[in-house]
Structure formats: structure tokens, C-alpha cells
Design an enzyme around this catalytic site. Structure first.
Site, PDB file in Angstrom:
ATOM      1  CB  THR A  39      -0.929  -0.003   1.241  1.00  0.00           C
ATOM      2  OG1 THR A  39      -1.696  -1.201   1.219  1.00  0.00           O
ATOM      3  CG2 THR A  39      -1.852   1.202   1.253  1.00  0.00           C
ATOM      4  CD  GLN A  54      -2.125 -11.038  -5.271  1.00  0.00           C
ATOM      5  OE1 GLN A  54      -1.822 -12.211  -5.426  1.00  0.00           O
ATOM      6  NE2 GLN A  54      -2.581 -10.586  -4.123  1.00  0.00           N
ATOM      7  CB  CYS A  73     -20.175 -10.143   3.541  1.00  0.00           C
ATOM      8  SG  CYS A  73     -21.507 -10.489   2.402  1.00  0.00           S
TER       9      CYS A  73
END
Ligand code: PLP
Length: 350
Positions: A19, A125, A271
Site C-alpha cells: 500500500t 501479486q 460482507c
């Protein structure tokens, strides 16, 4: 680390994480080119880039988010058309963290070079999984994160090509030739160096053994489980990643049941943050709502074993069957409302 990337050691700046590297690359480039106010990125970036760009939009920058298709592939025409004389930076990820889809970053870097716009890639990644040779590349800035290649958590790096115009993001002392103030995390940086060395030696295994395990896992799940499909272009992905959507079931419920068996996977769904929105990556790809909520990512490494793959293959269809039996979304059964069955202690936000 420089050797793994085909870079010069002085082109590497150590940071605290992926980040920070992404923020340093983008904000540092904007600070060095204050006359330009436009950013080009994609709809499927990690929040380290996407949320930053959304923040910058509030600060007065214009942001173009390039679209992806149903297979998660970038709209290259839209990308090319988006770059203008006002574009300060193009930031496109090397490979997507949810689907593993690899973007043609070398081609994009060449395009940016011709147009005179700096190009940053979030390669968090990709590093350690794909061969990267920055000595033969037009990429100006590349971000990576230690823990994605088995280094300790809390260390990352930013590659800055020699001659790239960039201002420091962390302003302080003279560390890292004044490009990143603050005392270096030496122990973790050494860990990252060792991890990079191991990753370089294991790159072939990553693309043979890990890929074979991933394909076996994926093919078995897809053929043994009804109502599921693969997300992301099959032959254009990282060797270790598989993202599968299970229709009419909740990703979070699948994760809980996998977890109770000691299987660690992840869902792109938001969620847990109390939102009912499925992942922005699934939405950008146009994955139907009934399936986007049930998308699960399996990511493997050289430290996984064939026995573990067998165990997952054996259990995933059973978990899905169980969840479908209790799912109110199940088109094949009567509507049931007892969410609690089999999910003891699960406080779901629904
Ligand atoms: N970019 C991508 C593509 C990622 O997958 C991640 C972490 O998952 C990050 C950035 C952020 O890295 P970090 O967690 O080291 O800050």
C-alpha cells in the site's frame, strides 16, 4: 530483490508494505508533475490504488477507470483513448488479486512511453510468480509487497527506474537517498531479500508444480459441483490463483465452513464490512449478482501439498451441497429462513 526484478539495486526503495509503495508511486509522481491533473487506472485495482485515486478525485484530479470484460481482461482501446496531454500517471496492476488475471503491462508501458506519460504497475501479486525483467521493460514504477512472496509482513518495495521524475512520499531524513525518509526495517528487508532469492530459484516450480495443483483443484471443483463457474480468463492468469463463483450461496458461509476444516481461502465480497455489495472486481466483470456473492479465491503456493488439494476437492462439493440445502436463494428447494443451521455463532450482517 534487484536480481529477481532485473533492476539495479539503487532503483529499489524499501517501504513498509504494498500500500505504501502504491501511494508513494502515485502521489510522488503527481507531486513531481503538478501541472497535470489526470490519472488513468482500472476498475479492478486493489484499494491501495483504487481508494487512493478516489481520494485524489475529491482533491481535484480527474480519474479514468478503464473497464474490463466478462473475463476480467482490460479494454486496451479504452485505455489508449483515455491517455491525454493532461495525464500525469497511468497505474494498472500487473495481475489482479481476486482473479489472478494478468494484464499486458509491458504493452501498456510501451504505449505510455510513446505518449510521454509515467507508468506505474502494482505488481504485488505478480512478483515471485511471474518472470519479470525490468532491464528489458518500459515500466517506470513497480510496487511489491513482501508477504506475497513469503517474506515477513510489513515490508514492501518500490522500483523506481533511473531518471523517473518522482518526489518523496515520506518526507524526512536521508534514508534511501532521500526518496523515503524514516529508519529502514532492516530485519524485514533482509527477510525480503532472502524471499526474493528463493522466489527466483522457485519460479519454475511456481509455474509447473503449483500451476498443476491449481488446475487439478479447479477442474475437480468445476466438474464435481453444480452451478459454479470460473472467474477470469483461463489461460491468462497467475499460476497459483483460482476464483470460482458458486451460485445461490454466500461466500462468507463457504469460508466459515472451509475454515472449520482448516482450509484458508478468501472471498472478494465486502460482507465483513457490513455491506451487501459484492466485490468491485466481480461487479466490473459483470458477474451476476446471484454468483458474485459466492465467489471464492483459492491461492496456492509451493508449500501446499497434493494431499491438501485432495482434501479440498473432497470437501468443497459437500460444503456447497450443505449450504444450498439451507439457502433461501436456492432455486431448487423451498424457501427456508433458518440461516443458523450449520453456521453456529455466525453473526451475519444480512
Ligand atoms: N496491491 C495488491 C494487488 C494486493 O493484492 C495487495 C495486498 O493484498 C496490496 C496491493 C496491498 O499490499 P499490503 O497489504 O502489503 O499493503
Amino acid at each position: 530483490l534487484a536480481e529477481l526484478l532485473g533492476a539495479h539495486p539503487e532503483e529499489i526503495v524499501f517501504t513498509s508494505c504494498g500500500t505504501e509503495s502504491d501511494n508513494a508511486a502515485i502521489v510522488g509522481t503527481l507531486r513531481a508533475n503538478r501541472e497535470r491533473k489526470h490519472i488513468v487506472t482500472s476498475r479492478v485495482e486493489h484499494p491501495a490504488v483504487r481508494s487512493l485515486c478516489q481520494y485524489l478525485q475529491k482533491e481535484g484530479y480527474t480519474v479514468t477507470e478503464v473497464a474490463v470484460d466478462r473475463e476480467g481482461m482490460l479494454d486496451m482501446q479504452m485505455l489508449e483513448d483515455s491517455i491525454t496531454e493532461d495525464t500525469a500517471i497511468v497505474s494498472i496492476m500487473y495481475a489482479n488479486n481476486e482473479t489472478g488475471v494478468i494484464f499486458p503491462v509491458e504493452k501498456i508501458a510501451e504505449m505510455c512511453k510513446v505518449k510521454g506519460v509515467p507508468f506505474h504497475t502494482d505488481a504485488v501479486q505478480a512478483v515471485g510468480k511471474l518472470p519479470i525483467d525490468l532491464s528489458k521493460s518500459a515500466i517506470d514504477l513497480l510496487s511489491l509487497s513482501g508477504h506475497k512472496l513469503h517474506a515477513p509482513k510489513g515490508v514492501g518495495a518500490l522500483y523506481i527506474r533511473r531518471g523517473t521524475r518522482i518526489s518523496p512520499f515520506m518526507i524526512g531524513g536521508h534514508q534511501e537517498h532521500g526518496r523515503r525518509g524514516g529508519t529502514e526495517n532492516v530485519a524485514s528487508i533482509i527477510g525480503l531479500g532472502v524471499a526474493a532469492d528463493l522466489a527466483r530459484r522457485n519460479l519454475t516450480l511456481e509455474n509447473t508444480k503449483v500451476k498443476a495443483m491449481r488446475d487439478r483443484l479447479e477442474n475437480a471443483i468445476l466438474s464435481n459441483t453444480p452451478d459454479c463457474f470460473l472467474n477470469g480468463k483461463k489461460d491468462q492468469r497467475l499460476p497459483n490463483t483460482s476464483n470460482i463463483s458458486f451460485e445461490f450461496v454466500e461466500g462468507e458461509a463457504i469460508l466459515l465452513m472451509l475454515d472449520s476444516l482448516g482450509i484458508c481461502a478468501s472471498s472478494g465480497s465486502a460482507c465483513t464490512s457490513g455491506s451487501l455489495e459484492p466485490s468491485h472486481v466481480m461487479r466490473a466483470m459483470g458477474v451476476p449478482f446471484t454468483a458474485a456473492h459466492g465467489s471464492i479465491r483459492f491461492s496456492l503456493s509451493i508449500y501446499n501439498t497434493d494431499e491438501e488439494i485432495d482434501f479440498i476437492i473432497d470437501n468443497v462439493p459437500k460444503i456447497i451441497k450443505r449450504l444450498k440445502e439451507i439457502s433461501p436463494f436456492n432455486k431448487f428447494t423451498d424457501i427456508k429462513t433458518d440461516f443458523g443451521v450449520g453456521l453456529k455463532g455466525h453473526t451475519h450482517s444480512h
